[in-house]
Write a protein that holds these residues in place. Structure first.
Motif, PDB file in Angstrom:
ATOM      1  N   HIS A 181       0.865  -1.175   0.000  1.00  0.00           N
ATOM      2  CA  HIS A 181       0.000   0.000   0.000  1.00  0.00           C
ATOM      3  C   HIS A 181       0.905   1.229   0.000  1.00  0.00           C
ATOM      4  O   HIS A 181       1.882   1.284   0.749  1.00  0.00           O
ATOM      5  CB  HIS A 181      -0.907   0.014   1.226  1.00  0.00           C
ATOM      6  CG  HIS A 181      -2.064   0.966   1.086  1.00  0.00           C
ATOM      7  ND1 HIS A 181      -1.911   2.334   1.167  1.00  0.00           N
ATOM      8  CD2 HIS A 181      -3.379   0.752   0.827  1.00  0.00           C
ATOM      9  CE1 HIS A 181      -3.077   2.921   0.997  1.00  0.00           C
ATOM     10  NE2 HIS A 181      -3.990   1.976   0.786  1.00  0.00           N
ATOM     11  N   LEU A 295      -7.583  -1.640  -6.893  1.00  0.00           N
ATOM     12  CA  LEU A 295      -8.359  -0.549  -6.299  1.00  0.00           C
ATOM     13  C   LEU A 295      -8.921  -0.946  -4.939  1.00  0.00           C
ATOM     14  O   LEU A 295      -8.923  -0.151  -3.994  1.00  0.00           O
ATOM     15  CB  LEU A 295      -9.483  -0.143  -7.245  1.00  0.00           C
ATOM     16  CG  LEU A 295      -9.057   0.562  -8.538  1.00  0.00           C
ATOM     17  CD1 LEU A 295     -10.269   0.883  -9.395  1.00  0.00           C
ATOM     18  CD2 LEU A 295      -8.282   1.835  -8.220  1.00  0.00           C
ATOM     19  N   THR A 299      -8.076   0.927  -1.313  1.00  0.00           N
ATOM     20  CA  THR A 299      -9.145   1.513  -0.488  1.00  0.00           C
ATOM     21  C   THR A 299      -9.469   0.668   0.733  1.00  0.00           C
ATOM     22  O   THR A 299     -10.316   1.055   1.545  1.00  0.00           O
ATOM     23  CB  THR A 299     -10.421   1.699  -1.330  1.00  0.00           C
ATOM     24  OG1 THR A 299     -10.842   0.420  -1.845  1.00  0.00           O
ATOM     25  CG2 THR A 299     -10.169   2.643  -2.506  1.00  0.00           C
ATOM     26  N   HIS A 300      -8.790  -0.456   0.875  1.00  0.00           N
ATOM     27  CA  HIS A 300      -9.098  -1.380   1.968  1.00  0.00           C
ATOM     28  C   HIS A 300      -9.047  -0.733   3.354  1.00  0.00           C
ATOM     29  O   HIS A 300      -9.926  -1.010   4.191  1.00  0.00           O
ATOM     30  CB  HIS A 300      -8.137  -2.578   1.915  1.00  0.00           C
ATOM     31  CG  HIS A 300      -8.370  -3.584   3.002  1.00  0.00           C
ATOM     32  ND1 HIS A 300      -9.452  -4.443   2.999  1.00  0.00           N
ATOM     33  CD2 HIS A 300      -7.663  -3.863   4.141  1.00  0.00           C
ATOM     34  CE1 HIS A 300      -9.399  -5.204   4.086  1.00  0.00           C
ATOM     35  NE2 HIS A 300      -8.324  -4.873   4.784  1.00  0.00           N
ATOM     36  N   TRP A 302      -9.993   2.009   4.368  1.00  0.00           N
ATOM     37  CA  TRP A 302     -11.147   2.870   4.653  1.00  0.00           C
ATOM     38  C   TRP A 302     -12.479   2.147   4.458  1.00  0.00           C
ATOM     39  O   TRP A 302     -13.526   2.756   4.624  1.00  0.00           O
ATOM     40  CB  TRP A 302     -11.091   4.103   3.749  1.00  0.00           C
ATOM     41  CG  TRP A 302      -9.881   4.918   4.051  1.00  0.00           C
ATOM     42  CD1 TRP A 302      -9.727   5.847   5.043  1.00  0.00           C
ATOM     43  CD2 TRP A 302      -8.614   4.835   3.393  1.00  0.00           C
ATOM     44  NE1 TRP A 302      -8.460   6.359   5.025  1.00  0.00           N
ATOM     45  CE2 TRP A 302      -7.742   5.766   4.030  1.00  0.00           C
ATOM     46  CE3 TRP A 302      -8.118   4.095   2.319  1.00  0.00           C
ATOM     47  CZ2 TRP A 302      -6.422   5.951   3.628  1.00  0.00           C
ATOM     48  CZ3 TRP A 302      -6.815   4.269   1.922  1.00  0.00           C
ATOM     49  CH2 TRP A 302      -5.974   5.179   2.566  1.00  0.00           C
ATOM     50  N   ARG A 303     -12.408   0.866   4.143  1.00  0.00           N
ATOM     51  CA  ARG A 303     -13.637   0.109   4.010  1.00  0.00           C
ATOM     52  C   ARG A 303     -14.173  -0.238   5.387  1.00  0.00           C
ATOM     53  O   ARG A 303     -13.458  -0.220   6.390  1.00  0.00           O
ATOM     54  CB  ARG A 303     -13.389  -1.168   3.195  1.00  0.00           C
ATOM     55  CG  ARG A 303     -12.987  -0.892   1.750  1.00  0.00           C
ATOM     56  CD  ARG A 303     -12.452  -2.131   1.081  1.00  0.00           C
ATOM     57  NE  ARG A 303     -13.444  -3.194   1.013  1.00  0.00           N
ATOM     58  CZ  ARG A 303     -13.167  -4.444   0.672  1.00  0.00           C
ATOM     59  NH1 ARG A 303     -11.914  -4.798   0.422  1.00  0.00           N
ATOM     60  NH2 ARG A 303     -14.114  -5.339   0.600  1.00  0.00           N
TER      61      ARG A 303
END
Length: 329
Positions: A181, A295, A299-300, A302-303
């Protein structure tokens, strides 16, 4: 007791290795290449570092070109002396690894502009101490910060949502060392660089240490059948880092990617001669997006978080070790 534990000198071969996944492992050229592969890499670090200081080469260009050269060298070794042929990247994985690598380089590069500016303002251009005394100090300090950040990445639930992206692949090789990341890389690199600058290490010392750290970072992640024997107790190696990626969390220590003395000091050293992971990847593969879901991986963090359950990927509390840290072999 596992028969591999009886090998006290970290010998070249282990009982757990199977011939069907190796190449020309038993040939004389392969044995010679395994013996010289790591010394050649270390010699390259020293040679490029001395030349850069003596000829006053641009640090940015030196670091970038040396990184490319180190990756190419280790990628070639993966073909000549592979640890496991099943760990070669497939075509689809090459695309994913390539995109991740570019995103990591571009994102961290942009973020590091401010860090580089701060380092340039804080870090002295010339050393007030002898350079060959300063370099070991910078290596120890930077390695300690890197170790701490890496270990926190496994222990802290929030940081694990960043760092866990790196552990998604179920194989360990040079290509997927770039699967990270972006924020994880930025955080680790920034803290190390700023620490070295605030302590007062000069830019030449930071340059030389940076070359070693870059080479080590890809070396430990390489899918190569190279053993360094007792040097494992001082330096990190592929033998240790494969265990770090193990799905068995009881052996997944080894948070240092350059020096191994911090793992000894803080009780996270689990390697012994011949020890190999049964499998690598995530202990819980469903906890992160799978290979190729770029993607979703970015974004993981903030999931929505899953329902409360086991914590991040981490082994049980380690035993303390009294082994001391040293920069001499």
């Amino acid at each position: 007791m596992d028969e591999r534990e009886h090998s006290a000198d970290g010998g070249i071969y282990s009982a757990g290795y199977s011939g069907d996944r190796k190449g020309w492992a038993g040939s004389s050229p392969a044995r010679l290449l395994r013996a010289v592969a790591y010394p050649v890499l270390l010699l390259a670090v020293v040679s490029v570092g001395v030349a850069a200081l003596w000829l006053q080469w641009d640090p940015a260009w030196v670091s970038s070109l040396f990184l490319i050269g180190s990756i190419a060298y280790l990628a070639l070794l993966e073909r000549l002396i592979p640890y496991d042929r099943n760990w070669y990247p497939r075509k689809a994985e090459w695309r994913w690894y390539g995109i991740c690598f570019l995103l990591t380089m571009v994102g961290s590069g942009l973020a590091q502009l401010l860090v580089a500016l701060a380092v340039g303002l804080i870090s002295p251009a010339e050393s007030t101490r002898h350079l060959w005394v300063e370099i070991p100090g910078a290596l120890l300090a930077g390695s300690l910060v890197s170790y701490a950040v890496h270990r926190l990445g496994h222990r802290n639930a929030l940081l694990w949502r960043l760092h866990g992206v790196h552990h998604v692949p179920e194989k360990v090789n040079v290509a997927n060392n770039g699967v990270n990341h972006v924020l994880d890389i930025v955080l680790a690199q920034s803290l190390v660089q700023l620490t070295l600058a605030f302590v007062g290490f000069s830019r030449p010392a930071v340059l030389v240490v940076g070359l070693f750290v870059a080479a080590q970072g890809y070396f430990v992640h390489a899918n190569i059948d190279v053993r360094i024997g007792r040097l494992n107790h001082l330096l990190a190696s592929p033998e240790q880092h494969r265990l770090h990626h193990s799905t068995d969390l009881s052996e997944a220590g080894h948070y240092g990617s350059d020096l191994s003395c911090w793992d000894h000091l803080f009780g996270s050293f689990t390697w012994y001669p011949g020890r190999e992971p049964a499998a690598v990847g995530l202990h819980d593969p469903t906890s992160f997006p799978g290979t190729g879901e770029i993607l979703a991986a970015l974004t993981h963090p903030w999931r929505r978080r899953p329902a409360p359950g086991p914590g991040p990927e981490r082994p049980p509390p380690p035993r303390r070790s009294t082994t001391t840290c040293s920069t001499t072999t």
